[in-house]
Write a protein that holds these residues in place. Structure first.
Motif, PDB file in Angstrom:
ATOM      1  N   ILE A 139       0.837  -1.206   0.000  1.00 31.58           N
ATOM      2  CA  ILE A 139       0.000   0.000   0.000  1.00 31.58           C
ATOM      3  C   ILE A 139       0.870   1.254   0.000  1.00 31.58           C
ATOM      4  N   ALA A 140       1.918   1.230   0.829  1.00 31.67           N
ATOM      5  CA  ALA A 140       2.811   2.390   0.895  1.00 31.67           C
ATOM      6  C   ALA A 140       3.513   2.622  -0.444  1.00 31.67           C
ATOM      7  N   SER A 141       3.937   1.547  -1.099  1.00 31.04           N
ATOM      8  CA  SER A 141       4.615   1.673  -2.400  1.00 31.04           C
ATOM      9  C   SER A 141       3.654   2.171  -3.472  1.00 31.04           C
ATOM     10  N   ILE A 142       2.411   1.691  -3.418  1.00 33.57           N
ATOM     11  CA  ILE A 142       1.402   2.183  -4.362  1.00 33.57           C
ATOM     12  C   ILE A 142       1.146   3.673  -4.133  1.00 33.57           C
ATOM     13  N   ALA A 143       1.127   4.065  -2.847  1.00 30.80           N
ATOM     14  CA  ALA A 143       0.942   5.483  -2.521  1.00 30.80           C
ATOM     15  C   ALA A 143       2.073   6.327  -3.102  1.00 30.80           C
ATOM     16  N   VAL A 144       3.303   5.818  -2.981  1.00 28.50           N
ATOM     17  CA  VAL A 144       4.448   6.529  -3.559  1.00 28.50           C
ATOM     18  C   VAL A 144       4.303   6.627  -5.073  1.00 28.50           C
ATOM     19  N   LEU A 145       3.879   5.518  -5.709  1.00 28.75           N
ATOM     20  CA  LEU A 145       3.712   5.501  -7.165  1.00 28.75           C
ATOM     21  C   LEU A 145       2.640   6.502  -7.603  1.00 28.75           C
ATOM     22  N   ILE A 146       1.493   6.485  -6.914  1.00 27.45           N
ATOM     23  CA  ILE A 146       0.413   7.425  -7.251  1.00 27.45           C
ATOM     24  C   ILE A 146       0.882   8.858  -7.035  1.00 27.45           C
ATOM     25  N   GLY A 147       1.574   9.060  -5.909  1.00 23.06           N
ATOM     26  CA  GLY A 147       2.075  10.404  -5.631  1.00 23.06           C
ATOM     27  C   GLY A 147       3.050  10.888  -6.681  1.00 23.06           C
ATOM     28  N   LEU A 148       3.941  10.000  -7.124  1.00 23.73           N
ATOM     29  CA  LEU A 148       4.902  10.368  -8.177  1.00 23.73           C
ATOM     30  C   LEU A 148       4.183  10.696  -9.480  1.00 23.73           C
ATOM     31  N   ARG A 149       3.125   9.930  -9.780  1.00 23.29           N
ATOM     32  CA  ARG A 149       2.365  10.184 -11.010  1.00 23.29           C
ATOM     33  C   ARG A 149       1.665  11.545 -10.956  1.00 23.29           C
ATOM     34  N   ILE A 150       0.940  11.789  -9.859  1.00 22.79           N
ATOM     35  CA  ILE A 150       0.194  13.051  -9.737  1.00 22.79           C
ATOM     36  C   ILE A 150       1.151  14.238  -9.655  1.00 22.79           C
ATOM     37  N   SER A 151       2.292  14.026  -8.996  1.00 20.09           N
ATOM     38  CA  SER A 151       3.261  15.113  -8.836  1.00 20.09           C
ATOM     39  C   SER A 151       3.806  15.615 -10.162  1.00 20.09           C
ATOM     40  N   GLN A 152       3.715  14.790 -11.204  1.00 22.83           N
ATOM     41  CA  GLN A 152       4.233  15.178 -12.511  1.00 22.83           C
ATOM     42  C   GLN A 152       3.295  16.125 -13.261  1.00 22.83           C
ATOM     43  N   ARG A 153       2.083  16.296 -12.754  1.00 22.57           N
ATOM     44  CA  ARG A 153       1.153  17.214 -13.430  1.00 22.57           C
ATOM     45  C   ARG A 153       1.654  18.648 -13.309  1.00 22.57           C
ATOM     46  N   PRO A 154       1.582  19.408 -14.365  1.00 21.20           N
ATOM     47  CA  PRO A 154       2.068  20.795 -14.320  1.00 21.20           C
ATOM     48  C   PRO A 154       1.119  21.691 -13.512  1.00 21.20           C
ATOM     49  N   PRO A 155       1.579  22.859 -13.108  1.00 23.19           N
ATOM     50  CA  PRO A 155       0.714  23.791 -12.391  1.00 23.19           C
ATOM     51  C   PRO A 155      -0.519  24.167 -13.212  1.00 23.19           C
ATOM     52  N   ASP A 156      -1.632  24.438 -12.530  1.00 24.35           N
ATOM     53  CA  ASP A 156      -2.842  24.892 -13.201  1.00 24.35           C
ATOM     54  C   ASP A 156      -3.449  26.037 -12.395  1.00 24.35           C
ATOM     55  N   ASP A 157      -4.664  26.458 -12.750  1.00 28.04           N
ATOM     56  CA  ASP A 157      -5.287  27.610 -12.090  1.00 28.04           C
ATOM     57  C   ASP A 157      -5.502  27.376 -10.601  1.00 28.04           C
ATOM     58  N   ASN A 158      -5.812  26.127 -10.213  1.00 34.67           N
ATOM     59  CA  ASN A 158      -6.085  25.821  -8.817  1.00 34.67           C
ATOM     60  C   ASN A 158      -4.851  25.360  -8.045  1.00 34.67           C
TER      61      ASN A 158
END
Length: 299
Positions: free
Chosen positions: A52-71
């Motif tokens: 679960i912790a490794s999946i959390a890291v993977l999801i976090g790494l994926r989402i973290s790659q999104r560029p800045p937006d209005d929000n």
């Protein structure tokens, strides 16, 4: 941007951990059940929390790659921290369950000698996790990822837990049957301790806590930049692997705009040499001298 390239590279470590933990947790739970080892079953549950912790890291790494937006004008770099926070709760719940089961078995012991196979599985798991630890640690140093580094240290602790599990099982095989249950109890405590540590680190990051040693080091670097007379304000916070620094410095009030701007550029480059993944915002204030002085500072 190099930061996002490194985040993508960090996914390799997360995938390796997930695959390894799935295989090891399944083997430990099945063999621990049929081999009558509470310690190995507890170790298997420990590895399920690691999935679960490794999946959390993977999801976090994926989402973290999104560029800045209005929000999210600072980007999505804290997604990894939020995922770690969720994983910490799950780890503490599983650890508590292991703890309760172990205490129950201590009060109502079932005198079964574990199978030697359970000990060999624990030893094999320790060896595998050590090599996973070495890989993730090397990857973390290469890409400068604190998340992958944390995962590597988690791999190392799992290897140590498996060694302890093997010792407990061998003790039970030699006649100290209670030692297997005691080892399971210790594993449960370790799971809860790890969950609390991850929780605390995530809370510190989300509440904008900043390491005092980092503050002192960066403050000295900034204060020593040519043209800076005084550092009157320093603020720092982290978003994932990215660091954001806001400083207010005083300079000679007789400098022109271009000269003052050069000082801000020098501050930014100085900090970035020490912390490559850092965004620096510099505010310039005119220094108040006791008496008027002539303009004696030029580039």
């Amino acid at each position: 941007m190099e930061l996002y390239t490194n985040l993508r590279a960090g996914e390799k470590g997360a995938w390796l951990s997930i695959g390894t933990y799935i295989i090891l947790s399944a083997a430990k739970l099945i063999i621990g059940y049929f081999g009558s080892s509470d310690a190995l079953k507890a170790d298997g549950l420990n590895n399920t929390t690691d999935i679960i912790a490794s999946i959390a890291v993977l999801i976090g790494l994926r989402i973290s790659q999104r560029p800045p937006d209005d929000n999210h004008q600072y980007g999505h770099l804290r997604a990894e921290t939020i995922a770690s926070l969720i994983a910490s709760f799950i780890m503490m719940v599983v650890g508590l369950q292991v703890l309760v089961d172990s205490i129950t078995n201590l009060w109502n012991p079932i005198r079964e000698t574990p199978s030697p196979l359970t000990a060999y599985v624990a030893i094999g798991s320790a060896i595998v996790m050590y090599f996973v630890y070495r890989y993730n640690l090397s990857l973390a140093k290469k890409i400068g990822s604190s998340a992958v580094k944390a995962a590597a240290y988690d791999n190392r602790s799992d290897a140590l837990v498996s060694i302890g599990t093997a010792i407990g099982i061998f003790g039970a095989i030699l006649g100290f049957t209670l030692l297997d249950t005691i080892t399971a109890l210790i594993v449960g405590i370790i799971i809860i301790k790890t969950g609390i540590e991850i929780f605390w680190e995530a809370v510190q990051t989300l509440t904008d806590a900043f390491d005092t040693e980092e503050s002192e080091t960066l403050s000295v670097l900034i204060h020593n930049v040519d043209g800076v007379i005084d550092l009157i304000d320093f603020k720092g916070r982290t978003h994932g692997n990215m660091m954001f620094i806001e400083v207010t410095v005083t300079v000679n009030p007789y400098l022109n705009v271009w000269e003052s701007h050069q000082i801000t550029e020098n501050i930014e480059s100085t900090v970035k040499r020490f912390k490559p993944y850092c965004t620096v915002v510099v505010h310039i204030e005119p220094h108040e001298f006791p008496h008027p002085v002539e303009d004696d500072y030029h580039f």
